[in-house]
Design a protein around this motif. Structure first.
Motif, mmCIF file in Angstrom:
data_model
loop_
_atom_site.group_PDB
_atom_site.id
_atom_site.type_symbol
_atom_site.label_atom_id
_atom_site.label_comp_id
_atom_site.label_asym_id
_atom_site.label_seq_id
_atom_site.Cartn_x
_atom_site.Cartn_y
_atom_site.Cartn_z
ATOM 1 N N PHE A 76 0.817 -1.217 0.000
ATOM 2 C CA PHE A 76 0.000 0.000 0.000
ATOM 3 C C PHE A 76 0.852 1.269 0.000
ATOM 4 C CE2 PHE A 76 -3.106 -3.033 1.950
ATOM 5 C CZ PHE A 76 -4.036 -2.971 0.935
ATOM 6 N N GLN A 77 2.064 1.171 0.458
ATOM 7 C CA GLN A 77 2.920 2.351 0.484
ATOM 8 C C GLN A 77 3.232 2.847 -0.925
ATOM 9 O OE1 GLN A 77 6.417 1.885 2.865
ATOM 10 N NE2 GLN A 77 7.202 3.944 2.431
ATOM 11 N N SER A 78 3.358 1.923 -1.863
ATOM 12 C CA SER A 78 3.700 2.308 -3.233
ATOM 13 C C SER A 78 2.495 2.312 -4.168
ATOM 14 C CB SER A 78 4.766 1.362 -3.793
ATOM 15 O OG SER A 78 4.259 0.031 -3.857
ATOM 16 N N LEU A 79 1.331 1.945 -3.651
ATOM 17 C CA LEU A 79 0.145 1.852 -4.503
ATOM 18 C C LEU A 79 -0.336 3.248 -4.898
ATOM 19 C CD1 LEU A 79 -1.963 -0.076 -5.754
ATOM 20 C CD2 LEU A 79 -3.301 0.179 -3.657
ATOM 21 N N ARG A 80 -0.347 3.514 -6.182
ATOM 22 C CA ARG A 80 -0.755 4.833 -6.675
ATOM 23 C C ARG A 80 -2.050 4.794 -7.487
ATOM 24 N NH1 ARG A 80 2.757 5.594 -3.619
ATOM 25 N NH2 ARG A 80 4.484 7.090 -3.690
ATOM 26 N N VAL A 81 -2.288 3.682 -8.169
ATOM 27 C CA VAL A 81 -3.442 3.607 -9.065
ATOM 28 C C VAL A 81 -3.929 2.169 -9.135
ATOM 29 C CG1 VAL A 81 -1.976 3.289 -11.094
ATOM 30 C CG2 VAL A 81 -4.289 4.179 -11.390
ATOM 31 N N ILE A 82 -5.229 2.009 -9.277
ATOM 32 C CA ILE A 82 -5.803 0.697 -9.568
ATOM 33 C C ILE A 82 -6.585 0.821 -10.870
ATOM 34 C CG2 ILE A 82 -5.933 0.013 -7.141
ATOM 35 C CD1 ILE A 82 -8.900 0.536 -7.220
ATOM 36 N N GLN A 83 -6.574 -0.249 -11.634
ATOM 37 C CA GLN A 83 -7.247 -0.258 -12.933
ATOM 38 C C GLN A 83 -8.336 -1.315 -12.933
ATOM 39 O OE1 GLN A 83 -4.942 -1.597 -16.336
ATOM 40 N NE2 GLN A 83 -5.956 -0.126 -17.675
ATOM 41 N N ILE A 117 -14.704 -5.548 -27.179
ATOM 42 C CA ILE A 117 -15.705 -4.893 -26.326
ATOM 43 C C ILE A 117 -15.139 -4.834 -24.914
ATOM 44 C CG2 ILE A 117 -18.101 -4.901 -25.545
ATOM 45 C CD1 ILE A 117 -18.702 -6.783 -27.918
ATOM 46 N N VAL A 118 -14.438 -3.742 -24.638
ATOM 47 C CA VAL A 118 -13.698 -3.605 -23.385
ATOM 48 C C VAL A 118 -13.936 -2.213 -22.809
ATOM 49 C CG1 VAL A 118 -11.431 -3.713 -22.286
ATOM 50 C CG2 VAL A 118 -11.920 -5.161 -24.266
ATOM 51 N N ALA A 119 -14.102 -2.161 -21.483
ATOM 52 C CA ALA A 119 -14.182 -0.882 -20.779
ATOM 53 C C ALA A 119 -13.109 -0.865 -19.700
ATOM 54 C CB ALA A 119 -15.564 -0.684 -20.163
ATOM 55 N N GLU A 120 -12.447 0.271 -19.558
ATOM 56 C CA GLU A 120 -11.397 0.417 -18.551
ATOM 57 C C GLU A 120 -11.627 1.698 -17.755
ATOM 58 O OE1 GLU A 120 -7.604 0.326 -20.419
ATOM 59 O OE2 GLU A 120 -7.841 -1.707 -21.224
ATOM 60 N N GLN A 121 -11.228 1.652 -16.485
ATOM 61 C CA GLN A 121 -11.326 2.834 -15.630
ATOM 62 C C GLN A 121 -10.190 2.804 -14.618
ATOM 63 O OE1 GLN A 121 -13.769 5.642 -15.539
ATOM 64 N NE2 GLN A 121 -11.843 6.198 -14.558
ATOM 65 N N ASN A 122 -9.458 3.907 -14.530
ATOM 66 C CA ASN A 122 -8.379 4.031 -13.556
ATOM 67 C C ASN A 122 -8.849 4.853 -12.362
ATOM 68 O OD1 ASN A 122 -6.619 2.594 -15.174
ATOM 69 N ND2 ASN A 122 -5.704 4.418 -16.082
ATOM 70 N N LEU A 123 -8.457 4.406 -11.170
ATOM 71 C CA LEU A 123 -8.742 5.137 -9.940
ATOM 72 C C LEU A 123 -7.424 5.409 -9.224
ATOM 73 C CD1 LEU A 123 -11.846 3.147 -8.623
ATOM 74 C CD2 LEU A 123 -11.854 5.426 -9.638
ATOM 75 N N LEU A 124 -7.204 6.660 -8.870
ATOM 76 C CA LEU A 124 -5.998 7.028 -8.146
ATOM 77 C C LEU A 124 -6.195 6.791 -6.655
ATOM 78 C CD1 LEU A 124 -5.153 10.380 -9.983
ATOM 79 C CD2 LEU A 124 -4.349 8.068 -10.517
ATOM 80 N N VAL A 125 -5.118 6.462 -5.971
ATOM 81 C CA VAL A 125 -5.155 6.222 -4.527
ATOM 82 C C VAL A 125 -4.468 7.399 -3.842
ATOM 83 C CG1 VAL A 125 -4.543 4.650 -2.650
ATOM 84 C CG2 VAL A 125 -5.066 3.739 -4.936
ATOM 85 N N SER A 126 -5.214 8.117 -3.008
ATOM 86 C CA SER A 126 -4.667 9.311 -2.369
ATOM 87 C C SER A 126 -3.598 8.950 -1.341
ATOM 88 C CB SER A 126 -5.785 10.109 -1.689
ATOM 89 O OG SER A 126 -6.291 9.388 -0.576
ATOM 90 N N ARG A 127 -2.745 9.920 -1.029
ATOM 91 C CA ARG A 127 -1.695 9.699 -0.033
ATOM 92 C C ARG A 127 -2.299 9.369 1.327
ATOM 93 N NH1 ARG A 127 2.401 14.555 0.768
ATOM 94 N NH2 ARG A 127 2.793 13.980 -1.414
ATOM 95 N N GLU A 128 -3.366 10.067 1.692
ATOM 96 C CA GLU A 128 -4.014 9.810 2.977
ATOM 97 C C GLU A 128 -4.546 8.383 3.051
ATOM 98 O OE1 GLU A 128 -4.632 12.308 0.966
ATOM 99 O OE2 GLU A 128 -3.843 14.048 2.071
ATOM 100 N N LEU A 129 -5.130 7.910 1.950
ATOM 101 C CA LEU A 129 -5.668 6.552 1.951
ATOM 102 C C LEU A 129 -4.549 5.519 2.036
ATOM 103 C CD1 LEU A 129 -7.960 4.558 1.780
ATOM 104 C CD2 LEU A 129 -7.929 4.784 -0.713
ATOM 105 N N ARG A 130 -3.441 5.768 1.374
ATOM 106 C CA ARG A 130 -2.318 4.822 1.460
ATOM 107 C C ARG A 130 -1.858 4.664 2.906
ATOM 108 N NH1 ARG A 130 -0.520 7.691 -3.146
ATOM 109 N NH2 ARG A 130 1.196 8.670 -1.983
ATOM 110 N N SER A 131 -1.813 5.778 3.622
ATOM 111 C CA SER A 131 -1.411 5.730 5.028
ATOM 112 C C SER A 131 -2.417 4.945 5.864
ATOM 113 C CB SER A 131 -1.271 7.156 5.569
ATOM 114 O OG SER A 131 -0.962 7.146 6.944
ATOM 115 N N ILE A 132 -3.703 5.165 5.610
ATOM 116 C CA ILE A 132 -4.751 4.444 6.341
ATOM 117 C C ILE A 132 -4.684 2.953 6.054
ATOM 118 C CG2 ILE A 132 -7.252 4.093 6.459
ATOM 119 C CD1 ILE A 132 -7.580 7.112 6.080
#
Length: 228
Positions: A130-137, A146-161
């Protein structure tokens, strides 16, 4: 002088009349009317909400399947009588979703409403860094094209939590004492993880159900603790 009809003659006349009334000429025409549906487009859509930066381990994600058909109606002579487009926004129900995080791939699944309830504190994610986790896809696939993709960023505060909470949630309970149990419950509350805090409390109630003395000690300590 006319003679009255005999009874059998009356029955015969009535029967012929009824038979004549029931006979109908079959309708003319070469074929029955029919409808053709041609698929024009087929797409998937992942709706993760307006905020694409995660500040909580939880996120409800909606996946929909979008179909566009051209509908052509024919009459009995096979001539086109109407042509229109039919659009459908359907839930991507009970279908697999791939999640890629930290170079690892996880298989998730939508429910019957096409919803995916993401929880980064679920057991399958405990090995993530989690310390290095920046994005999930997120990837939904209905076919090769027929493909859909979505990226979600992981905030610094959430990484700490996440780094702290994963141990509070998943560390072995039987190797801890009552004081540590209470700390873990209250700390999860402090981190804003009320759902995990309540789940841990319920789990400890089940764990101590066979030891009334230990359960009483736990309940008293829980009652005396200052929860946020």
């Amino acid at each position: 002088m006319h003679q009255p009809l005999l009874p059998w003659a009356l029955w015969l006349w009535a029967g012929l009349s009824l038979t004549a009334c029931s006979i109908q000429t079959p309708p003319s025409g070469d074929a029955a009317a029919r409808v053709e549906r041609e698929l024009i487009s087929h797409t998937l859509r992942i709706d993760a909400g307006e905020q694409l930066v995660l500040t909580s381990p939880h996120r409800t994600i909606r996946v929909t399947e979008q179909l566009l058909h051209q509908v052509t109606e024919f009459d009995a002579k096979d001539q086109v009588v109407n042509r229109l487009e039919s659009y459908q926004a359907l839930p991507w129900a009970s279908q697999p979703i791939n999640l890629i995080a930290d170079g690892k791939r996880f298989s998730l699944q939508t429910d019957h409403d096409g919803l995916l309830r993401l929880n980064l504190l679920s057991e399958q994610f405990i090995e993530l860094d989690f310390q290095s986790l920046r994005v999930i896809q997120l990837i939904a696939r209905a076919g090769p094209s027929i493909v859909a993709e979505q990226n979600l960023l992981v905030s610094r505060e959430l990484r700490s939590i996440l780094r702290e909470a994963v141990n509070l949630v998943h560390d072995n309970l039987e190797e801890s004492d009552v004081e540590q149990w209470i700390y873990r419950i209250n700390r999860l509350d402090t981190l804003g993880l009320e759902e995990e805090s309540n789940q841990l409390e319920n789990m400890l109630m089940m764990l101590t159900i066979g030891d009334p003395e230990l359960q009483t000690e736990f309940l008293q300590a829980l009652e005396n603790s200052e929860r946020p």
